[in-house]
Write an enzyme that holds these catalytic residues in place. Structure first.
Site, PDB file in Angstrom:
ATOM      1  N   TYR A  14      -5.450  17.028  -2.578  1.00  0.00           N
ATOM      2  CA  TYR A  14      -6.415  18.112  -2.409  1.00  0.00           C
ATOM      3  C   TYR A  14      -7.360  17.619  -1.324  1.00  0.00           C
ATOM      4  O   TYR A  14      -8.101  16.652  -1.535  1.00  0.00           O
ATOM      5  CB  TYR A  14      -7.171  18.342  -3.726  1.00  0.00           C
ATOM      6  CG  TYR A  14      -8.146  19.482  -3.653  1.00  0.00           C
ATOM      7  CD1 TYR A  14      -7.863  20.716  -4.240  1.00  0.00           C
ATOM      8  CD2 TYR A  14      -9.362  19.342  -2.984  1.00  0.00           C
ATOM      9  CE1 TYR A  14      -8.760  21.771  -4.155  1.00  0.00           C
ATOM     10  CE2 TYR A  14     -10.256  20.391  -2.901  1.00  0.00           C
ATOM     11  CZ  TYR A  14      -9.954  21.596  -3.482  1.00  0.00           C
ATOM     12  OH  TYR A  14     -10.840  22.640  -3.399  1.00  0.00           O
ATOM     13  N   THR A  15      -7.306  18.220  -0.118  1.00  0.00           N
ATOM     14  CA  THR A  15      -8.013  17.632   1.036  1.00  0.00           C
ATOM     15  C   THR A  15      -9.191  18.479   1.537  1.00  0.00           C
ATOM     16  O   THR A  15      -9.793  18.116   2.546  1.00  0.00           O
ATOM     17  CB  THR A  15      -7.030  17.415   2.210  1.00  0.00           C
ATOM     18  OG1 THR A  15      -6.361  18.641   2.486  1.00  0.00           O
ATOM     19  CG2 THR A  15      -6.014  16.332   1.903  1.00  0.00           C
ATOM     20  N   TYR A  35     -14.772  15.120  -3.385  1.00  0.00           N
ATOM     21  CA  TYR A  35     -13.455  14.727  -2.850  1.00  0.00           C
ATOM     22  C   TYR A  35     -13.312  13.208  -2.894  1.00  0.00           C
ATOM     23  O   TYR A  35     -12.309  12.676  -3.408  1.00  0.00           O
ATOM     24  CB  TYR A  35     -13.307  15.259  -1.419  1.00  0.00           C
ATOM     25  CG  TYR A  35     -12.174  14.629  -0.625  1.00  0.00           C
ATOM     26  CD1 TYR A  35     -10.852  14.989  -0.855  1.00  0.00           C
ATOM     27  CD2 TYR A  35     -12.440  13.676   0.369  1.00  0.00           C
ATOM     28  CE1 TYR A  35      -9.817  14.402  -0.124  1.00  0.00           C
ATOM     29  CE2 TYR A  35     -11.416  13.100   1.099  1.00  0.00           C
ATOM     30  CZ  TYR A  35     -10.105  13.459   0.848  1.00  0.00           C
ATOM     31  OH  TYR A  35      -9.090  12.886   1.566  1.00  0.00           O
ATOM     32  N   GLY A  90       2.250  18.340   5.023  1.00  0.00           N
ATOM     33  CA  GLY A  90       0.951  18.041   5.644  1.00  0.00           C
ATOM     34  C   GLY A  90       1.120  17.266   6.942  1.00  0.00           C
ATOM     35  O   GLY A  90       2.238  16.990   7.380  1.00  0.00           O
ATOM     36  N   GLN A  91      -0.003  16.918   7.552  1.00  0.00           N
ATOM     37  CA  GLN A  91       0.056  16.212   8.849  1.00  0.00           C
ATOM     38  C   GLN A  91       0.754  14.871   8.712  1.00  0.00           C
ATOM     39  O   GLN A  91       1.642  14.534   9.484  1.00  0.00           O
ATOM     40  CB  GLN A  91      -1.301  15.858   9.413  1.00  0.00           C
ATOM     41  CG  GLN A  91      -2.431  16.759   9.238  1.00  0.00           C
ATOM     42  CD  GLN A  91      -3.612  16.186  10.016  1.00  0.00           C
ATOM     43  OE1 GLN A  91      -3.514  15.934  11.215  1.00  0.00           O
ATOM     44  NE2 GLN A  91      -4.711  15.983   9.350  1.00  0.00           N
ATOM     45  N   LEU A  92       0.346  14.087   7.726  1.00  0.00           N
ATOM     46  CA  LEU A  92       0.941  12.762   7.583  1.00  0.00           C
ATOM     47  C   LEU A  92       2.388  12.874   7.118  1.00  0.00           C
ATOM     48  O   LEU A  92       3.273  12.189   7.637  1.00  0.00           O
ATOM     49  CB  LEU A  92       0.110  11.929   6.595  1.00  0.00           C
ATOM     50  CG  LEU A  92       0.637  10.533   6.304  1.00  0.00           C
ATOM     51  CD1 LEU A  92       0.780   9.709   7.583  1.00  0.00           C
ATOM     52  CD2 LEU A  92      -0.275   9.812   5.313  1.00  0.00           C
ATOM     53  N   ASP A 147       4.435  20.134  -8.175  1.00  0.00           N
ATOM     54  CA  ASP A 147       3.027  20.551  -8.121  1.00  0.00           C
ATOM     55  C   ASP A 147       2.130  19.458  -8.706  1.00  0.00           C
ATOM     56  O   ASP A 147       2.097  19.246  -9.921  1.00  0.00           O
ATOM     57  CB  ASP A 147       2.872  21.875  -8.890  1.00  0.00           C
ATOM     58  CG  ASP A 147       1.473  22.445  -8.760  1.00  0.00           C
ATOM     59  OD1 ASP A 147       0.594  21.753  -8.189  1.00  0.00           O
ATOM     60  OD2 ASP A 147       1.260  23.579  -9.236  1.00  0.00           O
TER      61      ASP A 147
HETATM   62  N1  LIG Z   1      -7.099  14.489   6.953  1.00  0.00           N
HETATM   63  C1  LIG Z   1      -7.890  13.436   7.008  1.00  0.00           C
HETATM   64  O1  LIG Z   1      -8.757  13.332   7.897  1.00  0.00           O
HETATM   65  C2  LIG Z   1      -7.749  12.314   6.007  1.00  0.00           C
HETATM   66  C3  LIG Z   1      -8.592  11.208   6.149  1.00  0.00           C
HETATM   67  C4  LIG Z   1      -8.426  10.137   5.258  1.00  0.00           C
HETATM   68  C5  LIG Z   1      -7.457  10.194   4.279  1.00  0.00           C
HETATM   69  N2  LIG Z   1      -6.682  11.294   4.148  1.00  0.00           N
HETATM   70  C6  LIG Z   1      -5.646  11.288   3.095  1.00  0.00           C
HETATM   71  O2  LIG Z   1      -4.406  11.213   3.773  1.00  0.00           O
HETATM   72  C7  LIG Z   1      -3.409  11.899   3.011  1.00  0.00           C
HETATM   73  C8  LIG Z   1      -2.670  12.885   3.918  1.00  0.00           C
HETATM   74  O3  LIG Z   1      -3.628  13.785   4.474  1.00  0.00           O
HETATM   75  P1  LIG Z   1      -3.187  14.955   5.485  1.00  0.00           P
HETATM   76  O4  LIG Z   1      -4.265  15.071   6.491  1.00  0.00           O
HETATM   77  O5  LIG Z   1      -1.773  14.771   5.898  1.00  0.00           O
HETATM   78  O6  LIG Z   1      -3.304  16.183   4.480  1.00  0.00           O
HETATM   79  P2  LIG Z   1      -2.945  17.726   4.724  1.00  0.00           P
HETATM   80  O7  LIG Z   1      -2.418  17.935   6.112  1.00  0.00           O
HETATM   81  O8  LIG Z   1      -4.127  18.496   4.252  1.00  0.00           O
HETATM   82  O9  LIG Z   1      -1.732  17.924   3.704  1.00  0.00           O
HETATM   83  C9  LIG Z   1      -1.926  17.875   2.344  1.00  0.00           C
HETATM   84  C10 LIG Z   1      -0.584  17.966   1.686  1.00  0.00           C
HETATM   85  O10 LIG Z   1      -0.792  17.928   0.270  1.00  0.00           O
HETATM   86  C11 LIG Z   1      -0.040  18.968  -0.309  1.00  0.00           C
HETATM   87  N3  LIG Z   1      -0.612  19.461  -1.538  1.00  0.00           N
HETATM   88  C12 LIG Z   1      -1.815  20.043  -1.736  1.00  0.00           C
HETATM   89  N4  LIG Z   1      -1.930  20.450  -3.006  1.00  0.00           N
HETATM   90  C13 LIG Z   1      -0.775  20.099  -3.626  1.00  0.00           C
HETATM   91  C14 LIG Z   1      -0.264  20.265  -4.936  1.00  0.00           C
HETATM   92  N5  LIG Z   1      -0.968  20.886  -5.898  1.00  0.00           N
HETATM   93  N6  LIG Z   1       0.978  19.799  -5.219  1.00  0.00           N
HETATM   94  C15 LIG Z   1       1.725  19.180  -4.264  1.00  0.00           C
HETATM   95  N7  LIG Z   1       1.306  19.010  -3.005  1.00  0.00           N
HETATM   96  C16 LIG Z   1       0.067  19.470  -2.689  1.00  0.00           C
HETATM   97  C17 LIG Z   1      -0.034  20.068   0.743  1.00  0.00           C
HETATM   98  O11 LIG Z   1       1.020  20.957   0.472  1.00  0.00           O
HETATM   99  P3  LIG Z   1       0.817  22.563   0.748  1.00  0.00           P
HETATM  100  O12 LIG Z   1       0.738  22.675   2.244  1.00  0.00           O
HETATM  101  O13 LIG Z   1       1.992  23.179   0.139  1.00  0.00           O
HETATM  102  O14 LIG Z   1      -0.480  22.901   0.067  1.00  0.00           O
HETATM  103  C18 LIG Z   1       0.171  19.250   2.002  1.00  0.00           C
HETATM  104  O15 LIG Z   1       1.534  18.959   2.186  1.00  0.00           O
HETATM  105  C19 LIG Z   1      -4.139  12.502   1.817  1.00  0.00           C
HETATM  106  O16 LIG Z   1      -4.014  11.626   0.749  1.00  0.00           O
HETATM  107  C20 LIG Z   1      -5.594  12.540   2.261  1.00  0.00           C
HETATM  108  O17 LIG Z   1      -6.454  12.454   1.147  1.00  0.00           O
HETATM  109  C21 LIG Z   1      -6.795  12.361   5.001  1.00  0.00           C
END
Ligand SMILES: NC(=O)c1ccc[n+]([C@@H]2O[C@H](COP(=O)([O-])OP(=O)(O)OC[C@H]3O[C@@H](n4cnc5c(N)ncnc54)[C@H](OP(=O)(O)O)[C@@H]3O)[C@@H](O)[C@H]2O)c1
Length: 293
Positions: A61-62, A125, A11-13, A36
């Site tokens: 799950y985002t 969510y 993911g991004q982070l 998983d």
């Molecule tokens: N994006 C935002 O604006 C935002 C804001 C506040 C907080 N957050 C939190 O920050 C964190 C990082 O967010 P992000 O933006 O980097 O998220 P992201 O880019 O959507 O990446 C999500 C990651 O979770 C993995 N993932 C999803 N389902 C999974 C599963 N069943 N088993 C294992 N891995 C799984 C994905 O893997 P695959 O690619 O293989 O599915 C991906 O690596 C999360 O906890 C999110 O809730 C995000």
């Protein structure tokens, strides 16, 4: 030497955590098929194989809108799996960071949210992420829960890249004015998480975002202006402000979710930057990529 398990490494982070990993860290970042989170009962066995001595959980799950109809899956990934990770960390007395979200708040405040403000998620969510926070802290009171907001970066799926893409296809964009927050450039958050592991401030809930408060509409205008100035897109375009009711969506979003980051700044000495220089940093990365092709 640390062995750090990063969930959500694609993911991004997760990608930024890789890029900024300290030299004394070996990273294990299995993909979602190998590790998983939707199968929480399988995680302990895998953890015993990987034997990490620190964990950063940024897998989640985002998809905020789909979570409204996939609440069970969102809860397994965002809460039940978090409990399994926290139980392992407690049992082996290893540090664990769990990344959470501003969406645990209802958005009714008009001043920045403090980590101890009352939570009250307005969508599935946010409810699943809050359940994850509670599960982590219950299973392991030593967990660092770090809530972030509006994460974006030069890669992945995010608001800033979407706006840049649309700005090349349209003459005018409509973006909402009634969602105000603090954007968070993913490399800044990644650096803050590594700093937490290095400094080990008291366990508990912390907030991290770039400084400032801005509506989605104002942020979109800044994105296209900065992208045009850096030559990432040919020209800037006007962004028209509309209300969220203009774009009906399955999930309600908080109207205001600016995070107060002072606790993390004071206790762990993390650096925080204003949102605009952070955005300019991201645009520079894109420009470097554009010009190298
Ligand atoms: N994006 C935002 O604006 C935002 C804001 C506040 C907080 N957050 C939190 O920050 C964190 C990082 O967010 P992000 O933006 O980097 O998220 P992201 O880019 O959507 O990446 C999500 C990651 O979770 C993995 N993932 C999803 N389902 C999974 C599963 N069943 N088993 C294992 N891995 C799984 C994905 O893997 P695959 O690619 O293989 O599915 C991906 O690596 C999360 O906890 C999110 O809730 C995000």
């Amino acid at each position: 030497m640390h062995t750090t398990l990063i969930t959500g490494g694609s993911g991004q982070l997760g990608s930024c955590l890789h890029e900024l990993a300290p030299a004394n860290t070996r990273i294990i970042a299995p993909n979602s098929a190998a590790f998983d989170l939707s199968q929480p009962h399988t995680l302990n066995t895998l953890l015993n194989t990987y034997r990490p001595n620190q964990i950063i959980n940024c897998g989640a799950y985002t998809n905020v809108d789909k979570a409204e109809t996939q609440g069970g899956l969102a809860r397994r990934i965002n809460a039940d799996a978090v409990r399994a990770l926290a139980v392992y960390a407690a049992k082996h007395a290893i540090p664990i960071i769990h990344v959470s979200t501003d969406f645990v708040f209802d958005g009714c405040k008009r001043t920045p949210y403090d980590p101890h403000d009352k939570t009250n998620p307005v969508n599935a969510y946010g409810a699943s992420k809050l359940a994850g926070e509670l599960a982590a802290i219950e299973a392991n009171p030593k967990t660092w829960v770090v809530r972030a907001s509006g994460i974006y970066s030069h890669h992945g799926n995010n608001f800033a890249l979407k706006i840049i893409e649309l700005a090349q296809q349209r003459e005018l964009l409509s973006v909402v004015t009634d969602q105000v927050g603090s954007p968070c450039y993913a490399p800044n958050l990644a650096a803050a998480l590594w700093k937490i592991l290095a400094v080990q401030p008291p366990a508990g809930i912390y907030h991290f975002a770039d400084l400032g408060e801005i509506s989605r509409c104002e942020f979109a205008q800044a994105i296209v202006d900065e992208a045009a100035a850096a030559g990432v897109i040919k020209k800037t375009i006007p962004i028209e402000g509309v209300l969220s009711s203009h774009f009906p969506s399955p999930a309600t979003r908080p109207e205001y979710s600016v995070l107060d980051v002072s606790l993390l700044k004071e206790t762990a000495g993390v650096s925080v930057s204003e949102w605009r220089p952070a955005l300019q940093g991201m645009i520079r990365r894109l420009a470097a990529g554009t010009h190298s092709h």
